[in-house]
Motif scaffolding. Structure first.
Motif, short mmCIF file in Angstrom:
data_model
loop_
_atom_site.label_atom_id
_atom_site.label_comp_id
_atom_site.label_asym_id
_atom_site.label_seq_id
_atom_site.Cartn_x
_atom_site.Cartn_y
_atom_site.Cartn_z
N SER A 208 0.83 -1.16 0.12
CA SER A 208 -0.29 0.11 0.13
C SER A 208 0.93 1.06 -0.02
CB SER A 208 -0.68 0.14 1.55
OG SER A 208 -0.16 0.27 2.43
N ALA A 209 0.29 2.30 -0.03
CA ALA A 209 1.06 3.54 -0.19
C ALA A 209 1.91 3.75 1.35
CB ALA A 209 0.19 4.92 -0.15
N ALA A 210 1.41 3.09 2.39
CA ALA A 210 2.03 3.33 3.40
C ALA A 210 3.16 2.51 3.69
CB ALA A 210 1.08 3.13 4.77
N GLY A 211 3.11 1.35 2.90
CA GLY A 211 4.23 0.14 3.24
C GLY A 211 3.70 -1.26 2.94
N ALA A 212 4.55 -1.96 3.20
CA ALA A 212 4.02 -3.50 2.90
C ALA A 212 3.78 -4.14 4.01
CB ALA A 212 5.51 -4.10 2.46
N THR A 213 2.66 -5.02 4.37
CA THR A 213 2.35 -5.73 5.26
C THR A 213 2.16 -7.18 5.09
OG1 THR A 213 0.93 -3.94 5.78
CG2 THR A 213 0.34 -5.91 7.11
N GLY A 214 2.70 -8.14 5.75
CA GLY A 214 2.19 -9.52 5.67
C GLY A 214 1.34 -10.00 6.82
N ILE A 215 0.68 -11.02 6.46
CA ILE A 215 -0.13 -11.80 7.29
C ILE A 215 0.18 -13.26 7.52
CG2 ILE A 215 -2.52 -11.99 8.24
CD1 ILE A 215 -3.50 -9.50 6.83
#
Length: 272
Positions: A208-215
Motif C-alpha cells: 500500500s502507499a503506507a508500506g508493505a504488510t504480511g499476514i
C-alpha cells in the motif's frame, strides 16, 4: 426471485451505468450478484458481460464456521474467470457475517435471522482470528473492501444482538480490537505482492502507499527471523520484538516500508 432473471438485472445495471457515467466517468458503479464467489449466478454475471457495466463487483457472504483457507479456491476461480472476461475488477463484499459471544445473552446464542445464525463461531478469539485470515485470503484475489454488516442488524446498542462488534450495552467483543488492528496494519492495499502456502504455513503480503504488510499463520508453531527493516505485531497490534518470533495458529503481522513486499515474503518463506 419473484420472476426476475439475470437478463432483467443486466438491463437495469446497463441503463444505470450509462446514465451515471454519462454524467461523470469518475463515479464508480458497484454492480453484481449479492452472493458468494462460488455462486453460479455470480459466475454467469461475469460470463454474460456484467464486468463491462461495473467498476466494482459486489458480493455478499454469510459463511458457516469453516477455516478461512477453505474459501481460497472460490476467490481464485472467480479471479481467473474475471481475467478471462475483460480483466479482474475490485471486489467489495458489502455484507459479511462472523459472529461469536463469550457472554451470550441467551443459550444457545442467536443473532439476527437464520442466514446470520449459520455464521456463529464457538468463541470471540476464534472469530477474531478467522476474520483476519479471511481478509488475507480474499484480499489476495481482488477483494478490496469488506462491510462487516447485515441488512437486518438493529441500531448500535440495540436489543437484537445482531451486531458483530458490540453486545448489549455497547460492550465490545474481541473482534472489535482485532479488526481495528487489522485496518491499521493493512491500510488500503493496492496490490497483493505474493503469497505462500506450504507445510502448514500461510503467508499473504500486500503493498500500500503506507508500506508493505504480511499476514502469516501456521498449523504448528514455526520460527521466523526478521531483518533490520521488518517489525512484527500480534493479532491485537502489540509489538512482538524479535529478531526471532513464533508463528502459530493466531495470525501475526510482519510490516516494512513501501516496496518491501518481496522482502517480507522471503522472511515468511524462510520459516522453520
Amino acid at each position: 426471485s419473484r420472476g426476475y432473471k439475470l437478463d432483467d438485472y443486466l438491463a437495469h445495471l446497463g441503463a444505470a451505468e450509462r446514465a451515471i457515467h454519462g454524467i461523470d466517468r469518475g463515479i464508480r458503479v458497484v454492480g453484481g450478484i449479492a452472493h458468494s464467489p462460488a455462486s453460479e449466478l455470480v459466475r454467469e454475471f461475469v460470463r454474460r458481460g456484467g464486468l463491462a457495466m461495473a467498476d466494482i463487483v459486489d458480493l455478499h457472504m454469510y459463511p458457516p464456521p469453516v477455516p478461512a483457507e477453505s474459501h481460497e479456491e472460490d476467490f481464485a476461480s472467480l479471479q481467473r474467470l474475471m481475467e478471462e472476461h475483460g480483466g479482474a475488477k475490485p471486489i467489495w463484499i458489502t455484507e459479511f457475517g462472523c459472529y461469536a459471544d463469550d457472554d451470550p445473552a441467551c443459550v444457545p446464542l442467536t443473532v439476527g435471522d437464520a442466514t446470520m445464525n449459520r455464521c456463529r463461531w464457538r468463541d470471540e478469539a476464534t472469530a477474531s482470528e478467522q476474520l483476519v485470515k479471511f481478509v488475507a485470503v480474499s484480499f489476495a484475489h481482488h477483494v478490496r473492501k469488506i462491510f462487516l454488516h447485515a441488512g437486518v442488524c438493529g441500531p448500535l446498542n440495540g436489543s437484537d444482538g445482531g451486531g458483530i462488534f458490540f453486545e448489549y450495552g455497547g460492550a465490545p467483543r474481541k473482534m472489535y480490537p482485532a479488526v481495528a488492528a487489522l485496518t491499521r496494519m493493512l491500510g488500503s492495499p493496492e496490490t497483493c505482492a505474493g503469497k505462500i502456502a506450504q507445510g502448514g504455513l500461510r503467508g499473504y503480503v500486500f503493498e500500500s502507499a503506507a508500506g508493505a504488510t504480511g499476514i502469516t499463520w501456521a498449523e504448528k508453531d514455526k520460527r521466523i527471523t526478521l531483518d533490520a527493516e521488518a517489525q512484527a505485531f500480534d493479532l491485537m497490534g502489540n509489538g512482538l520484538g524479535g529478531p526471532e518470533i513464533t508463528v502459530g495458529r493466531t495470525p501475526v503481522y510482519v510490516i516494512a516500508g513501501r516496496g518491501k513486499g518481496a522482502a517480507i515474503l522471503r522472511i515468511i518463506s524462510a520459516a522453520r
